[in-house]
Motif scaffolding. Structure first.
Motif, PDB file in Angstrom:
ATOM      1  N   GLN A 442     -22.002   0.785 -12.933  1.00 50.70           N
ATOM      2  CA  GLN A 442     -22.688   2.487 -12.768  1.00 50.70           C
ATOM      3  C   GLN A 442     -22.669   3.042 -11.333  1.00 50.70           C
ATOM      4  O   GLN A 442     -22.307   4.402 -11.132  1.00 50.70           O
ATOM      5  N   GLY A 443     -23.744   2.362 -10.987  1.00 53.36           N
ATOM      6  CA  GLY A 443     -24.162   2.861  -9.099  1.00 53.36           C
ATOM      7  C   GLY A 443     -23.989   3.140  -8.858  1.00 53.36           C
ATOM      8  O   GLY A 443     -23.182   4.189  -8.201  1.00 53.36           O
ATOM      9  N   LEU A 444     -22.383   2.137  -8.502  1.00 56.52           N
ATOM     10  CA  LEU A 444     -21.380   2.148  -7.373  1.00 56.52           C
ATOM     11  C   LEU A 444     -20.490   3.068  -8.029  1.00 56.52           C
ATOM     12  O   LEU A 444     -20.251   3.982  -7.030  1.00 56.52           O
ATOM     13  N   ARG A 445     -20.039   3.232  -8.992  1.00 56.92           N
ATOM     14  CA  ARG A 445     -18.783   4.477  -9.642  1.00 56.92           C
ATOM     15  C   ARG A 445     -19.828   5.401  -8.934  1.00 56.92           C
ATOM     16  O   ARG A 445     -18.871   6.606  -8.831  1.00 56.92           O
ATOM     17  N   ASP A 446     -20.815   5.727  -9.282  1.00 60.92           N
ATOM     18  CA  ASP A 446     -21.165   7.206  -9.302  1.00 60.92           C
ATOM     19  C   ASP A 446     -21.593   7.507  -7.945  1.00 60.92           C
ATOM     20  O   ASP A 446     -21.022   8.470  -7.673  1.00 60.92           O
ATOM     21  N   PHE A 447     -21.733   6.013  -6.771  1.00 54.69           N
ATOM     22  CA  PHE A 447     -21.436   6.672  -4.878  1.00 54.69           C
ATOM     23  C   PHE A 447     -20.596   6.809  -4.595  1.00 54.69           C
ATOM     24  O   PHE A 447     -19.968   7.410  -4.105  1.00 54.69           O
ATOM     25  N   PHE A 448     -19.739   6.135  -5.343  1.00 56.49           N
ATOM     26  CA  PHE A 448     -17.726   6.543  -4.473  1.00 56.49           C
ATOM     27  C   PHE A 448     -17.704   7.262  -5.063  1.00 56.49           C
ATOM     28  O   PHE A 448     -16.321   7.583  -5.138  1.00 56.49           O
ATOM     29  N   GLY A 449     -17.620   7.677  -6.762  1.00 58.52           N
ATOM     30  CA  GLY A 449     -16.522   8.760  -7.874  1.00 58.52           C
ATOM     31  C   GLY A 449     -17.467   9.974  -7.940  1.00 58.52           C
ATOM     32  O   GLY A 449     -17.000  11.132  -8.791  1.00 58.52           O
ATOM     33  N   ALA A 450     -19.006   9.921  -8.243  1.00 59.88           N
ATOM     34  CA  ALA A 450     -19.762  10.539  -8.998  1.00 59.88           C
ATOM     35  C   ALA A 450     -19.099  10.382  -9.799  1.00 59.88           C
ATOM     36  O   ALA A 450     -19.378  11.118 -10.997  1.00 59.88           O
TER      37      ALA A 450
END
Ligand code: NBP
Length: 475
Positions: A442-450
């Motif tokens: 979820q953190g990664l998804r938020d990082f690259f795709g908000a």
């Protein structure tokens, strides 16, 4: 006399079903596109009962009492549509078409809806048990309008397998539900066979047993909780000797498994429904890997790395394998029932999982003692969050878990593939985990795709301003 039931499509499955109806005292109208198959049936088995044969579809339909009930047993796909079209052209309002082939459930949904508009009742019936079952008592999973079951149900129940006096046939639910549960049944069958294959492979390669010795082990297992048709015939296949070479037959069969497609359908549907049926998926992929003959040939020199010594205590490890097989099987069935629950919710079918366990106890390929336990589990708690969590299965898996870990780790250290056992164990560990690495995902998804995330300590959705000052905002 007018016939009570008609069967069109008289290849092996249709002929055997027609004979089964006739043997149960029903007058059976029979029809096949090319008359020769009809003639063959009458010549070889006309004495099974009363058959009324027709060459044309018009005569066939006219030979039936109303409301007419016709079972179609032709190749799934376009041939089924062609036969439905011919029948619908000559049938009257209220007549019933039963498709007993292996139709894709979405086709059944489409056909039911279009025939309803034409005043006909359409029953998509999953039929399991192969040729032998069709003749002597299959497990039948009829879907379609409840009204159709009033007249079709007694006929189908009369020819189905029975366990403790209960027919292995019940109305499943609306439109495509019968073919859907038959599809998942086949997927579970794939998983079950894969797990049996892994157990067999470990007994041979990790413990050095020959096929006769492995057959004996399966025969013993069949006396206990694993008692099932598939375990029973595993012992028979392993003990069988090739007439030509005198070797165990299993050693002269090419090790490339084929598939007709229902396992693949199950996994595709599970992907759409978002249900992790890892056991079935591993089984489908394991067959695909076995069938990739060129790639396998080219890969034979790949390094194994350093392998461990084989287990010394044969008896203990054999028992470990039995436990691992049982636990993995519980996981595969639990996942299959999850898929049935998800399909039921998606299509508003209101399916009853306990009913399925009941009608799978006999007639079908996955028939097993185990299914009584599944039935009991759902009788006790129809709202079970997962089959795995029913007290009996929970105990069984918890008691097996040490063995399961030993088997998966030993197989890994010996370089023996166990995709079914290993992924079932990972699934189990994933389910029971306190925290999963999905938080990082979820953190990664938020990082690259908000894409935002939820917090464990506050309601709502949040986003970190990764490319700015990295403060958090509520999304
Ligand atoms: P097949 O799947 O081999 O189909 C052969 C039958 O389809 C023949 O009667 C043939 O007629 C007829 N047919 C075809 Br092909 N195209 C047709 C068309 N356009 N119009 C009319 N008839 C047509 O038979 P099967 O192996 O007996 O299987 C029947 C069904 O049962 C299939 O859906 C299959 O998937 C399913 N099945 C289930 C199990 C199980 O365990 N439940 C096992 C095996 C099969 P013809 O004689 O004139 O060519």
């Amino acid at each position: 006399p007018l016939a009570q039931i008609g069967v069109t499509g008289l290849a092996v499955m249709g002929s055997n079903l027609a004979r089964n109806f006739a043997r149960h005292g029903h007058v059976v109208a029979v029809h096949n596109r090319s008359y020769s198959k009809t003639q063959t049936l009458l010549d070889a088995h006309g004495s099974d009962g009363t058959f009324v044969a027709s060459e044309s579809i018009e005569d066939f339909v006219a030979s039936l009492e109303k409301p007419r009930k016709v079972v179609i047993m032709v190749k799934a796909g376009d041939p089924t549509d062609a036969v439905i079209e011919e029948l619908a052209g000559v049938m009257d309002e209220g007549d019933i078409i039963i498709d007993g082939g292996n139709a894709l459930y979405t086709d059944t949904i489409r056909r039911e809806s279009s025939l309803k508009d034409r005043g006909l009742l359409f029953v998509g019936a999953g039929i399991s048990g192969g040729e032998e079952g069709a003749l002597n008592g299959p497990s039948i999973m009829p879907g379609g309008p409840a009204k159709s079951y009033e007249s079709v149900g007694p006929l189908l129940e009369s020819i189905s397998a029975h366990v403790d006096g209960t027919p292995c046939c019940t109305h499943i639910g609306p439109d495509g539900s019968g073919h859907f549960v038959k599809m998942v049944h086949n997927g579970i069958e794939y998983a079950d066979m894969q797990l049996i294959g892994e157990a067999y492979n470990l007994l041979r390669d990790a413990l050095g047993m020959d096929p006769d010795a492995v057959a004996d082990v399966f025969r013993q297992w069949n006396e206990g909780d694993l008692e099932s048709y598939l375990v029973e015939i595993t012992a028979q296949v392993l003990a069988h000797k090739d007439a030509k070479t005198g070797k165990p037959l299993v050693d002269v069969i090419v090790d490339a498994a084929e598939q007709k497609g229902t396992g693949r359908w199950t996994v595709k549907s599970a992907l759409d429904l978002g249900v992790p049926v890892t056991g079935i998926a591993e089984a489908v992929f394991a067959r695909a890997l076995s069938g990739a003959r060129g790639q396998r040939e080219a890969s034979k020199g790949l390094a194994s790395g350093t392998l461990s010594a084989k287990p010394e205590d044969i008896e203990t490890f054999t028992e470990d394998i039995r436990s691992a097989l049982y636990a993995s099987k519980v996981v595969a069935y639990s996942q299959g029932f999850d898929q049935i629950a998800a399909g039921s919710a998606e299509y508003d079918w209101n399916l009853h999982p306990g009913d399925l366990a009941t009608i799978w106890r006999g007639g079908c390929i996955i028939r097993a003692r185990f299914l009584n336990r599944i039935k009991d589990a759902y009788d006790e708690n129809p709202e079970l969050p997962a089959l795995l969590l029913a007290p009996y299965f929970r105990d069984a898996v918890e008691n097996a878990v040490d063995s399961w870990r030993r088997v998966v780790s030993t197989a890994t250290l010996l370089g023996i593939p166990v995709p079914g056992f290993a992924s079932a164990l990972s699934y189990y560990d994933g389910l029971r985990a306190e925290r999963l690495p999905a938080a990082l995902t979820q953190g990664l998804r938020d990082f690259f795709g908000a894409h935002t995330y939820e917090r464990i300590d506050a309601d709502g959705k949040f986003h970190t301003l990764w490319s700015e000052d990295r403060s958090e905002i509520e999304a």
